[in-house]
Design a protein around this motif. Structure first.
Motif, mmCIF file in Angstrom:
data_model
loop_
_atom_site.group_PDB
_atom_site.id
_atom_site.type_symbol
_atom_site.label_atom_id
_atom_site.label_comp_id
_atom_site.label_asym_id
_atom_site.label_seq_id
_atom_site.Cartn_x
_atom_site.Cartn_y
_atom_site.Cartn_z
ATOM 1 N N GLU A 173 -37.606 43.836 -50.064
ATOM 2 C CA GLU A 173 -38.024 45.239 -49.960
ATOM 3 C C GLU A 173 -39.201 45.320 -48.995
ATOM 4 N N GLU A 174 -39.133 46.265 -48.055
ATOM 5 C CA GLU A 174 -40.216 46.410 -47.075
ATOM 6 C C GLU A 174 -41.342 47.280 -47.599
ATOM 7 N N ALA A 175 -42.558 46.933 -47.218
ATOM 8 C CA ALA A 175 -43.724 47.772 -47.503
ATOM 9 C C ALA A 175 -44.761 47.493 -46.432
ATOM 10 N N LEU A 183 -44.777 38.306 -43.512
ATOM 11 C CA LEU A 183 -45.132 39.235 -42.447
ATOM 12 C C LEU A 183 -43.940 39.481 -41.538
ATOM 13 N N LEU A 184 -43.546 40.768 -41.379
ATOM 14 C CA LEU A 184 -42.506 41.113 -40.395
ATOM 15 C C LEU A 184 -43.134 41.362 -39.043
ATOM 16 N N GLU A 185 -44.213 42.117 -39.050
ATOM 17 C CA GLU A 185 -44.867 42.454 -37.778
ATOM 18 C C GLU A 185 -46.255 42.975 -38.063
ATOM 19 N N TYR A 186 -47.096 42.902 -37.029
ATOM 20 C CA TYR A 186 -48.372 43.605 -37.068
ATOM 21 C C TYR A 186 -48.328 44.770 -36.105
ATOM 22 N N ILE A 217 -28.828 37.816 -37.621
ATOM 23 C CA ILE A 217 -29.980 37.230 -36.946
ATOM 24 C C ILE A 217 -30.712 38.357 -36.211
ATOM 25 N N VAL A 218 -32.036 38.230 -36.133
ATOM 26 C CA VAL A 218 -32.851 39.336 -35.618
ATOM 27 C C VAL A 218 -33.343 38.993 -34.219
ATOM 28 N N ILE A 219 -33.113 39.916 -33.275
ATOM 29 C CA ILE A 219 -33.498 39.691 -31.876
ATOM 30 C C ILE A 219 -34.469 40.793 -31.463
ATOM 31 N N ILE A 223 -36.334 35.384 -31.328
ATOM 32 C CA ILE A 223 -35.164 35.382 -32.222
ATOM 33 C C ILE A 223 -35.639 34.883 -33.584
ATOM 34 N N GLU A 224 -35.302 35.676 -34.614
ATOM 35 C CA GLU A 224 -35.874 35.424 -35.941
ATOM 36 C C GLU A 224 -34.829 35.317 -37.020
ATOM 37 N N GLU A 225 -35.147 34.540 -38.005
ATOM 38 C CA GLU A 225 -34.401 34.489 -39.262
ATOM 39 C C GLU A 225 -34.417 35.882 -39.892
ATOM 40 N N PHE A 226 -33.296 36.310 -40.460
ATOM 41 C CA PHE A 226 -33.195 37.597 -41.152
ATOM 42 C C PHE A 226 -33.775 37.448 -42.559
ATOM 43 N N LEU A 227 -34.756 38.292 -42.886
ATOM 44 C CA LEU A 227 -35.365 38.232 -44.218
ATOM 45 C C LEU A 227 -34.771 39.319 -45.102
ATOM 46 N N ARG A 228 -34.534 38.968 -46.361
ATOM 47 C CA ARG A 228 -34.066 39.949 -47.339
ATOM 48 C C ARG A 228 -35.218 40.366 -48.219
ATOM 49 N N GLY A 269 -37.094 48.047 -29.941
ATOM 50 C CA GLY A 269 -36.861 46.712 -29.397
ATOM 51 C C GLY A 269 -36.390 45.670 -30.392
ATOM 52 N N VAL A 270 -35.925 46.101 -31.586
ATOM 53 C CA VAL A 270 -35.475 45.149 -32.601
ATOM 54 C C VAL A 270 -34.002 45.394 -32.919
ATOM 55 N N VAL A 271 -33.190 44.349 -32.827
ATOM 56 C CA VAL A 271 -31.768 44.474 -33.173
ATOM 57 C C VAL A 271 -31.434 43.440 -34.237
ATOM 58 N N ILE A 272 -30.772 43.902 -35.300
ATOM 59 C CA ILE A 272 -30.282 42.973 -36.316
ATOM 60 C C ILE A 272 -28.811 42.733 -35.996
ATOM 61 N N ALA A 273 -28.519 41.568 -35.433
ATOM 62 C CA ALA A 273 -27.158 41.273 -34.977
ATOM 63 C C ALA A 273 -26.360 40.681 -36.137
ATOM 64 N N LEU A 322 -44.432 44.270 -44.010
ATOM 65 C CA LEU A 322 -44.121 43.139 -44.885
ATOM 66 C C LEU A 322 -42.705 43.206 -45.411
ATOM 67 N N MET A 323 -42.131 42.041 -45.705
ATOM 68 C CA MET A 323 -40.905 41.964 -46.488
ATOM 69 C C MET A 323 -41.268 41.212 -47.769
ATOM 70 N N ILE A 324 -40.977 41.835 -48.911
ATOM 71 C CA ILE A 324 -41.358 41.243 -50.189
ATOM 72 C C ILE A 324 -40.085 40.857 -50.937
ATOM 73 N N THR A 368 -44.133 33.987 -42.526
ATOM 74 C CA THR A 368 -43.339 34.914 -41.707
ATOM 75 C C THR A 368 -41.962 34.280 -41.515
ATOM 76 N N ALA A 369 -41.026 35.013 -40.901
ATOM 77 C CA ALA A 369 -39.669 34.488 -40.689
ATOM 78 C C ALA A 369 -39.694 33.358 -39.649
ATOM 79 N N ALA A 370 -38.822 32.360 -39.815
ATOM 80 C CA ALA A 370 -38.661 31.305 -38.809
ATOM 81 C C ALA A 370 -38.216 31.943 -37.498
#
Ligand code: AMP
Ligand code: GLY
Length: 423
Positions: A190-192, A280-283, A140-142, A183-188, A152-156, A271-273, A117-119
């Motif tokens: 494709e989402e699925a 894993l982005l979220e459950y 950065i993702v908050i 606060i999370e690392e931004f992942l690049r 509740g998710v903002v990509i700053a 997921l981010m692939i 998952t993202a740091a």
């Protein structure tokens, strides 16, 4: 068996539509339901969070099984309450629902059990959060820790935006759901999404899907609950599905059991692939909405035994069959959504659209009034079609959209574009 579905969205219409075709369902109820659900189930005017009224209804109508659709009652402990009253219910208990109810819990679990998952870091103090952000890369993702209805998710994209977001969320914009942030690392990439049934120990993979969260064509504009989706997701081939199962879903199910929070219900992994590697982005602890509409359209088996096996711990003994087609859903929303929108406009020609071959129109936010269908929500309809490819499902779904007469509504015109372009 008498069955009650809890919820009022397109997801619950799709679940009722599938359960209504089950040989073993005698009487089907939905609380509170909507204008479309009323065609396939008896709607009862009880809120999903009114536990005592739901339990009372289950006792008086001899309900043998309750299927809980949305996350809020699951996180609040509806399955615990029902089970405690001797009523079998589908969905995780509150101890397991925390997987969606607290993003911080989910991230700590991934860290402890080595699930990709993202740091990240967790904060309750705004100054500490800002000083952390100063040393991080942009964007950065908050995220608010708790349930925020998908908002509740903002990509700053700048440090200023990050600081404003930290102040905003910790300052109470989402109430207690934002008392802590991740606060999370931004992942690049494709989402699925992958959907699996889990009975505490066994995992039964259902299907993959991709959705379109942004309100505008080309995935532009603010995020919504989802403006359309399709299943399966071309990026999740058999090898990718195995990787997701082996590196993400199975380790999570084992981790939850080891933590004394065995997971039972549907597990929805976002997921981010990137470069063939899923993270894993979220459950989510429930079916997706509108993803459920495409999943149920493709399911060829009776849904009830699958959901019962999830509760009974017998998923290793059941295998669903799926239609070979791709399913695609286009969401029609009230003009203005996800901002302010009007309620109460009338929608015409729904039956003509629903009668088209391989098309089902699911209702997300409607009510019936003297035979007329009235829009009562932001997302209002899920126009769903099957086709031999994403392109043909897309064409059929938009044909049906063209038949529906609702001047106060709008939809994206490009649902499925990425999968169509891939071909
Ligand atoms: P979530 O509710 O956590 O899935 O976040 C909502 C959306 O925000 C996701 O579907 C992604 O599009 C985006 N998102 C969340 N976390 C990240 C991340 N770490 N990197 C990039 N995008 C993200
Ligand atoms: N469509 C995304 C969700 O249900 O969370």
């Amino acid at each position: 068996m008498n069955v009650l579905v809890v919820g009022s969205g397109g997801r619950e219409h799709a679940l009722c539509w599938a359960l209504g075709r089950s040989a073993s369902v005698e009487n089907l109820y939905c609380a509170p339901g909507n204008g479309g659900i009323a065609d396939v189930a008896q709607c009862v005017d009880i809120d999903g969070e009114d536990f005592s009224a739901l339990i009372g209804f289950c006792k008086s109508e001899s309900i043998g099984f309750v299927v809980v659709g949305p996350e809020a009652p699951l996180v609040a402990g509806l399955v615990d309450a029902l089970t405690g009253a001797g009523i079998k219910a589908f969905g995780p208990d509150a101890a397991a629902a925390v997987l969606e109810g607290s993003k911080g819990f989910m991230k700590d679990l991934c860290a402890k059990y080595d699930i990709p998952t993202a740091a990240y870091a967790r904060f309750t103090d705004a100054e500490a959060a800002k000083s952390y952000v100063r040393d991080q890369c942009l964007p950065i993702v908050i995220k608010a820790d708790g349930l925020a209805a998908g908002k509740g998710v903002v990509i700053a994209r700048s440090k200023d935006e990050a600081e404003d977001t930290i102040n905003d969320i910790l300052g109470g914009r989402f109430g207690s759901a934002g008392a802590e942030i991740v606060i999370e690392e931004f992942l690049r990439g494709e989402e699925a999404s992958c959907f699996a049934l889990v009975d505490g120990t066994s995992v039964l993979m259902l299907a993959s899907a991709q959705d379109h969260k942004a309100v505008g064509d080309g995935d532009t504009g603010p995020n919504t609950g989802g403006m359309g989706a399709y299943s399966p997701a071309p990026i999740v081939d058999a090898a990718m599905e195995r990787k997701v199962l082996d590196t993400i879903i199975r380790p999570t199910v084992a981790a939850m059991a080891a933590e004394g929070r065995p997971y039972k219900g549907v597990l929805f992994a976002g997921l981010m692939i990137d470069g063939g590697e899923p993270k894993l982005l979220e459950y989510n602890i429930r079916f997706g909405d509108p993803e459920c509409q495409v999943l149920m359209s493709r399911l060829d088996s009776d849904l009830l035994p699958l959901l019962l096996a999830t509760c009974d711990g017998t998923l290793d003994r059941i295998q669903p069959s799926w239609k070979p087609e791709t399913a695609l859903v286009v969401v029609m929303a009230a003009r203005g959504y996800p901002g302010a929108y009007e309620k109460g406009s009338e929608i015409y020609n729904l039956n003509a659209a629903n009668d088209l071959p391989d098309v089902t129109v699911f209702h997300a936010g409607t009510a019936k009034s003297n035979g007329a269908v009235i829009a009562t929500g932001g997302r209002v309809l899920g126009v769903t079609a099957l086709g031999r490819s994403v392109a043909s499902a897309q064409q059929r779904a938009y044909e049906a959209v063209g038949v529906i007469d609702w001047p106060e509504g709008f939809c994206r015109t490009d649902i499925g574009w990425r999968a169509v372009a891939r071909r």
